[in-house]
Design an enzyme around this catalytic site. Structure first.
Site, mmCIF file in Angstrom:
data_model
loop_
_atom_site.group_PDB
_atom_site.id
_atom_site.type_symbol
_atom_site.label_atom_id
_atom_site.label_comp_id
_atom_site.label_asym_id
_atom_site.label_seq_id
_atom_site.Cartn_x
_atom_site.Cartn_y
_atom_site.Cartn_z
ATOM 1 N N HIS A 312 0.854 -1.190 0.000
ATOM 2 C CA HIS A 312 0.000 0.000 0.000
ATOM 3 C C HIS A 312 0.882 1.229 0.000
ATOM 4 C CE1 HIS A 312 -3.097 2.858 1.192
ATOM 5 N NE2 HIS A 312 -3.955 1.959 0.758
ATOM 6 N N ASP A 370 -7.937 -5.515 0.110
ATOM 7 C CA ASP A 370 -8.433 -6.352 -0.986
ATOM 8 C C ASP A 370 -8.028 -7.812 -0.887
ATOM 9 O OD1 ASP A 370 -9.823 -4.439 -2.437
ATOM 10 O OD2 ASP A 370 -7.944 -3.580 -3.114
#
Ligand code: ACO
Length: 436
Positions: A312, A370
């Site tokens: 991320h 996710d």
């Protein structure tokens, strides 16, 4: 150039010259201080260079706070863990839009206000016929949500607070209806009208799964899980799609056009498309024995493949949403009586091996939201092509809240980054007959 901090300011001196300037430091409520660089060009004749905006604050915002090192996510100050387990999606929507949690009367009013807007203009139904049946539902979403500005032009004056309020309600209420219609169109089933007596997540599942030929009751466990998934995706500070919405909105574009731009930006596999990509990746890996080979491939710079659902831009620790998502995944599968889900076993093993691998440890790559969401959605019977659409449904709340905040900010200006020009210097045009 060298930077030197003094209380409240940073002095920037251009090495080898006597030119320098003081940049004001700005304090947020929490988080690092931010240097106001607006005087750099006028004082020193230089721009800052930050491709990907990793070190640049583009706006002030009171909506969402992330501490990427500690793995903290707050909406209006409330930790995501508390909102996901104790609140509801529409309550979180109210919180994001208004800054405070609603009391009982305000909540009832808001819920009814949103649900009153769930139907779309009847003529929109024919708009869908222009798409091929095999179109990706995100392509349909970009088109149809953008087309809302052609159907609801009675609320497009962005300088009118009442227009902004109605547009916000319309977007939050109608995006799930359009999403369900996109799905129904792709499978050749009739569109299902919304039911305003149902909750927000419940109604979405109803529009997705019901058919006119038989009664359909939404499983309350699935409705609760869907509501939680929506909360977990509702907003995430100035990510790519939100920044797209703000940039489009900064020009004065109408909110429907701005949200359509956000949907387009979300579609990419590096952003909202990752949950779909995670499931494809797990299917490709196939079984636990292949995990090591797959990770070797991911670590090989020439392969261009990535461990989807990992890493991320901001989190250099666990994404707090991933932890809740993993827990929800086990709960949903348990409550649905799914004892052996090979994809879940594979994901757990993949996560275990990756988290103990030096490549991922050195780069601080952890599972993001996710990694597990696709497995839950699959267990709930949501088709893979709808995963990113569902993300868009949830994120509409964040996009609308951020758009509203931007329009109401008196210091807001059109977004206009600069560049380092690396092309040819000025030269004279050469007629075609004289070119070698
Ligand atoms: N798998 C393998 N290596 C990775 C991964 C990954 N998922 N993510 C980053 N890396 C590596 C990069 O190759 C790079 O290595 P290097 O320093 O040896 O060159 C290093 O880690 C830093 O990566 P960047 O690309 O600079 O990180 P960036 O902040 O630009 O990217 C992103 C963040 C796009 C999320 C990236 O981690 C990624 O592609 N992840 C997979 C896709 C994904 O899951 N996206 C969902 C994000 S969450 C969301 O949008 C809801």
């Amino acid at each position: 150039m060298s930077g030197q901090a003094t209380p409240g300011t940073v002095t920037v001196t251009m090495d080898g010259t006597n030119k320098s300037t003081k940049l004001q430091l700005i304090d947020g409520t929490i988080g690092p201080q931010v240097a106001d660089i607006r005087k750099l060009y006028s004082d020193l004749g230089i721009f800052t260079y930050d491709p990907g905006y990793g070190g640049t604050a583009a706006c002030d915002s009171k909506i969402t706070y992330i501490d990427g090192d500690e793995g903290i996510l707050l909406h209006r100050g409330y930790p995501i863990e508390q909102l996901a387990t104790q609140s509801s999606f529409l309550e979180v929507a109210y919180l994001m839009l208004n800054g405070e949690l609603p009391n009982a009367a305000q909540k009832a009013d808001f819920d009814a206000g949103v649900m009153r807007h769930t139907m779309v203009h009847e003529q929109m139904r024919s708009f869908f016929q222009g798409f091929r049946r095999d179109a990706h539902p995100m392509a349909v979403m970009c088109g149809v949500v953008g087309a809302m500005s052609a159907f609801y032009h009675d609320s497009l004056d962005i300088n009118n607070p009442e227009h902004r309020r109605i547009s916000a309600f319309r977007l939050i209420a109608k995006v799930p209806t359009i999403a369900a219609m996109a799905y129904k169109y792709s499978v050749g089933q009739p569109f299902v009208y919304p039911r305003n007596d149902l909750g927000y997540a419940e109604n979405f599942l109803y529009m997705m799964n019901a058919v006119p030929a038989e009664p359909y009751h939404v499983n309350p466990i699935l409705a609760r899980a869907m509501d939680r998934i929506l909360i977990l995706h509702a907003d995430h500070e100035q990510n790519a799609s939100t920044s797209t919405v703000r940039l489009a909105g900064s020009t004065g574009a109408n909110p429907f056009a701005c949200i359509a731009a956000g949907i387009a930006s979300l579609w990419g596999p590096a952003h909202g498309g990752a949950n779909e990509a995670v499931l494809k990746m797990l299917a490709e890996i196939g079984s636990v024995e292949n995990v090591k080979h797959f990770l070797d491939q991911v670590k090989d710079k020439n392969s261009h493949s990535r461990l989807m659902g990992f890493g991320h831009r901001v989190y250099k620790n666990f994404d707090p949403r991933a932890k809740i998502m993993q827990q929800t995944c086990h709960e949903v599968l348990g409550e649905l009586g799914i004892k052996n889900e090979p994809l879940l076993d594979l994901a757990v093993e993949l996560e275990r091996i990756a988290l103990s691998d030096d490549y991922f440890i050195a780069r601080k790559l952890y599972p993001n939201v996710d990694f597990y969401s696709g497995i839950i959605l699959k267990a709930m019977g949501i088709p893979t092509s709808m995963f990113t659409v569902l993300f868009a449904v949830a994120r509409t709340v964040g996009w609308v809240s951020q758009w509203m905040e931007m329009i109401e900010d008196p210091s807001q200006r059109i977004g206009r980054p600069r560049q380092v020009y690396t092309g040819s210097p000025q030269r004279d045009f050469v007629p075609a007959s004289q070119r070698g």
